[in-house]
Design a protein around this motif. Structure first.
Motif, mmCIF file in Angstrom:
data_model
loop_
_atom_site.group_PDB
_atom_site.id
_atom_site.type_symbol
_atom_site.label_atom_id
_atom_site.label_comp_id
_atom_site.label_asym_id
_atom_site.label_seq_id
_atom_site.Cartn_x
_atom_site.Cartn_y
_atom_site.Cartn_z
ATOM 1 N N ASP A 39 -8.160 3.857 5.060
ATOM 2 C CA ASP A 39 -7.640 2.852 4.137
ATOM 3 C C ASP A 39 -6.179 3.177 3.910
ATOM 4 O O ASP A 39 -5.841 4.073 3.157
ATOM 5 C CB ASP A 39 -8.408 2.883 2.817
ATOM 6 C CG ASP A 39 -7.840 1.919 1.790
ATOM 7 O OD1 ASP A 39 -6.980 1.106 2.147
ATOM 8 O OD2 ASP A 39 -8.260 1.991 0.631
ATOM 9 N N GLY A 40 -5.289 2.468 4.566
ATOM 10 C CA GLY A 40 -3.870 2.775 4.513
ATOM 11 C C GLY A 40 -3.217 2.534 3.171
ATOM 12 O O GLY A 40 -2.116 2.969 2.925
ATOM 13 N N ALA A 58 -1.158 2.941 -3.266
ATOM 14 C CA ALA A 58 -2.533 3.237 -3.657
ATOM 15 C C ALA A 58 -3.339 3.462 -2.393
ATOM 16 O O ALA A 58 -3.275 2.659 -1.465
ATOM 17 C CB ALA A 58 -3.110 2.081 -4.467
ATOM 18 N N GLN A 59 -4.066 4.560 -2.360
ATOM 19 C CA GLN A 59 -4.852 4.898 -1.181
ATOM 20 C C GLN A 59 -6.315 5.001 -1.602
ATOM 21 O O GLN A 59 -6.657 5.835 -2.443
ATOM 22 C CB GLN A 59 -4.356 6.205 -0.579
ATOM 23 C CG GLN A 59 -4.811 6.444 0.832
ATOM 24 C CD GLN A 59 -4.029 7.570 1.486
ATOM 25 O OE1 GLN A 59 -3.280 8.295 0.846
ATOM 26 N NE2 GLN A 59 -4.232 7.726 2.776
ATOM 27 N N GLY A 60 -7.151 4.113 -1.035
ATOM 28 C CA GLY A 60 -8.561 4.032 -1.415
ATOM 29 C C GLY A 60 -9.263 5.370 -1.392
ATOM 30 O O GLY A 60 -9.084 6.174 -0.490
ATOM 31 N N ILE A 84 -10.918 5.715 -7.512
ATOM 32 C CA ILE A 84 -11.590 5.053 -6.395
ATOM 33 C C ILE A 84 -10.808 3.826 -5.947
ATOM 34 O O ILE A 84 -10.645 3.575 -4.771
ATOM 35 C CB ILE A 84 -13.033 4.650 -6.792
ATOM 36 C CG1 ILE A 84 -13.871 5.885 -7.102
ATOM 37 C CG2 ILE A 84 -13.685 3.809 -5.714
ATOM 38 C CD1 ILE A 84 -14.146 6.765 -5.907
ATOM 39 N N ASP A 85 -10.331 3.018 -6.897
ATOM 40 C CA ASP A 85 -9.729 1.732 -6.548
ATOM 41 C C ASP A 85 -8.596 1.386 -7.511
ATOM 42 O O ASP A 85 -8.841 1.031 -8.660
ATOM 43 C CB ASP A 85 -10.807 0.644 -6.573
ATOM 44 C CG ASP A 85 -10.346 -0.669 -5.969
ATOM 45 O OD1 ASP A 85 -9.220 -0.739 -5.445
ATOM 46 O OD2 ASP A 85 -11.135 -1.638 -6.021
ATOM 47 N N ASP A 86 -7.377 1.484 -7.031
ATOM 48 C CA ASP A 86 -6.198 1.050 -7.769
ATOM 49 C C ASP A 86 -5.414 0.116 -6.871
ATOM 50 O O ASP A 86 -5.477 0.210 -5.654
ATOM 51 C CB ASP A 86 -5.314 2.239 -8.166
ATOM 52 C CG ASP A 86 -5.939 3.062 -9.268
ATOM 53 O OD1 ASP A 86 -6.500 2.460 -10.194
ATOM 54 O OD2 ASP A 86 -5.881 4.286 -9.193
ATOM 55 N N ARG A 87 -4.630 -0.764 -7.478
ATOM 56 C CA ARG A 87 -3.916 -1.763 -6.688
ATOM 57 C C ARG A 87 -2.522 -2.007 -7.231
ATOM 58 O O ARG A 87 -2.259 -1.853 -8.399
ATOM 59 C CB ARG A 87 -4.685 -3.076 -6.685
ATOM 60 C CG ARG A 87 -6.083 -2.851 -6.156
ATOM 61 C CD ARG A 87 -6.799 -4.089 -5.893
ATOM 62 N NE ARG A 87 -8.163 -3.740 -5.478
ATOM 63 C CZ ARG A 87 -9.077 -4.623 -5.244
ATOM 64 N NH1 ARG A 87 -8.813 -5.889 -5.348
ATOM 65 N NH2 ARG A 87 -10.283 -4.239 -4.881
ATOM 66 N N TRP A 88 -1.669 -2.430 -6.335
ATOM 67 C CA TRP A 88 -0.317 -2.889 -6.641
ATOM 68 C C TRP A 88 0.490 -1.930 -7.522
ATOM 69 O O TRP A 88 0.987 -2.304 -8.578
ATOM 70 C CB TRP A 88 -0.361 -4.289 -7.258
ATOM 71 C CG TRP A 88 -1.038 -5.255 -6.360
ATOM 72 C CD1 TRP A 88 -0.560 -5.746 -5.179
ATOM 73 C CD2 TRP A 88 -2.338 -5.808 -6.526
ATOM 74 N NE1 TRP A 88 -1.487 -6.580 -4.612
ATOM 75 C CE2 TRP A 88 -2.596 -6.635 -5.413
ATOM 76 C CE3 TRP A 88 -3.323 -5.685 -7.505
ATOM 77 C CZ2 TRP A 88 -3.771 -7.333 -5.253
ATOM 78 C CZ3 TRP A 88 -4.505 -6.376 -7.335
ATOM 79 C CH2 TRP A 88 -4.716 -7.193 -6.232
ATOM 80 N N PRO A 89 0.667 -0.708 -7.093
ATOM 81 C CA PRO A 89 1.508 0.212 -7.871
ATOM 82 C C PRO A 89 2.978 -0.187 -7.759
ATOM 83 O O PRO A 89 3.418 -0.709 -6.733
ATOM 84 C CB PRO A 89 1.251 1.558 -7.207
ATOM 85 C CG PRO A 89 0.908 1.213 -5.793
ATOM 86 C CD PRO A 89 0.166 -0.096 -5.860
ATOM 87 N N TRP A 90 3.710 0.060 -8.810
ATOM 88 C CA TRP A 90 5.137 -0.225 -8.823
ATOM 89 C C TRP A 90 5.844 0.984 -9.417
ATOM 90 O O TRP A 90 5.401 1.530 -10.416
ATOM 91 C CB TRP A 90 5.437 -1.470 -9.641
ATOM 92 C CG TRP A 90 6.775 -2.022 -9.319
ATOM 93 C CD1 TRP A 90 7.913 -1.853 -10.048
ATOM 94 C CD2 TRP A 90 7.150 -2.799 -8.189
ATOM 95 N NE1 TRP A 90 8.961 -2.482 -9.431
ATOM 96 C CE2 TRP A 90 8.521 -3.072 -8.286
ATOM 97 C CE3 TRP A 90 6.447 -3.287 -7.084
ATOM 98 C CZ2 TRP A 90 9.213 -3.804 -7.331
ATOM 99 C CZ3 TRP A 90 7.126 -4.029 -6.143
ATOM 100 C CH2 TRP A 90 8.493 -4.284 -6.273
ATOM 101 N N ILE A 91 6.945 1.399 -8.801
ATOM 102 C CA ILE A 91 7.646 2.608 -9.222
ATOM 103 C C ILE A 91 9.058 2.259 -9.672
ATOM 104 O O ILE A 91 9.669 1.328 -9.146
ATOM 105 C CB ILE A 91 7.657 3.653 -8.081
ATOM 106 C CG1 ILE A 91 8.084 5.026 -8.582
ATOM 107 C CG2 ILE A 91 8.510 3.188 -6.928
ATOM 108 C CD1 ILE A 91 7.820 6.148 -7.583
#
Length: 168
Positions: A39-40, A58-60, A84-91
């Motif tokens: 999961d890239g 975010a890496q599954g 386990i499941d995170d999405r759309w990180p912004w730094i």
């Protein structure tokens, strides 16, 4: 053309002393792998911490990962938050030079599906710590989603988080 080129320079003096040096030169884009998995990851963003680029993704089954480029040109990979499941990180880079990450947290583990919301991460102390900004599941039957979060800073340097709330 593009790619690696080797330049060799040789100098000699009248006494017969010879010195030679070789240099590697890259022309065009240099691509290097930061992380590999089945999961890239879901989206990424980049910020500068001083002169150092920092990439968040975010890496599954691993969580939120932050890669920073070392002075030797190698990527250092840190897990800012395990989940386990995170999405759309912004730094974003804070005025004090530390990094802030906001992420749309879906679930921490298979036992904790109802802990969705926005989580803010920072490395002010030198290691990553997390702080919950929102909780979008008020009950197990009423679980919305807080998406597309982004850390921002006001003129005094205080951190804020902007996000969208989707209710089911």
């Amino acid at each position: 053309g593009a790619g690696w080129h080797w330049i060799t320079v040789q100098a000699s003096d009248s006494s017969g002393h010879t010195v030679s040096r070789a240099f590697a030169l890259t022309i065009g884009a240099h691509i290097s792998r930061i992380a590999a998995s089945q999961d890239g990851g879901l989206t990424s963003s980049i910020a500068l911490q001083g002169n150092v680029p920092a990439i968040v993704f975010a890496q599954g089954n691993l969580g939120v990962r932050v890669a920073t480029l070392s002075g030797t040109g190698n990527w250092r990979l840190a897990t800012a938050m395990t989940s386990i499941d995170d999405r759309w990180p912004w730094i974003a880079s804070a005025p004090d030079g530390s990094l802030r990450v906001s992420v749309s947290h879906v679930w921490t583990s298979v036992e904790g599906f109802d802990d969705a919301g926005v989580v803010v991460l920072d490395n002010k102390s030198g290691s990553w710590r997390s702080q919950r900004a929102t909780i979008s599941c008020r009950t197990t039957s009423d679980c919305g989603r807080d998406w597309a979060s982004a850390p921002v800073f006001d003129a005094s340097g205080r951190a804020h988080v902007a996000f969208l709330r989707y209710t089911s």
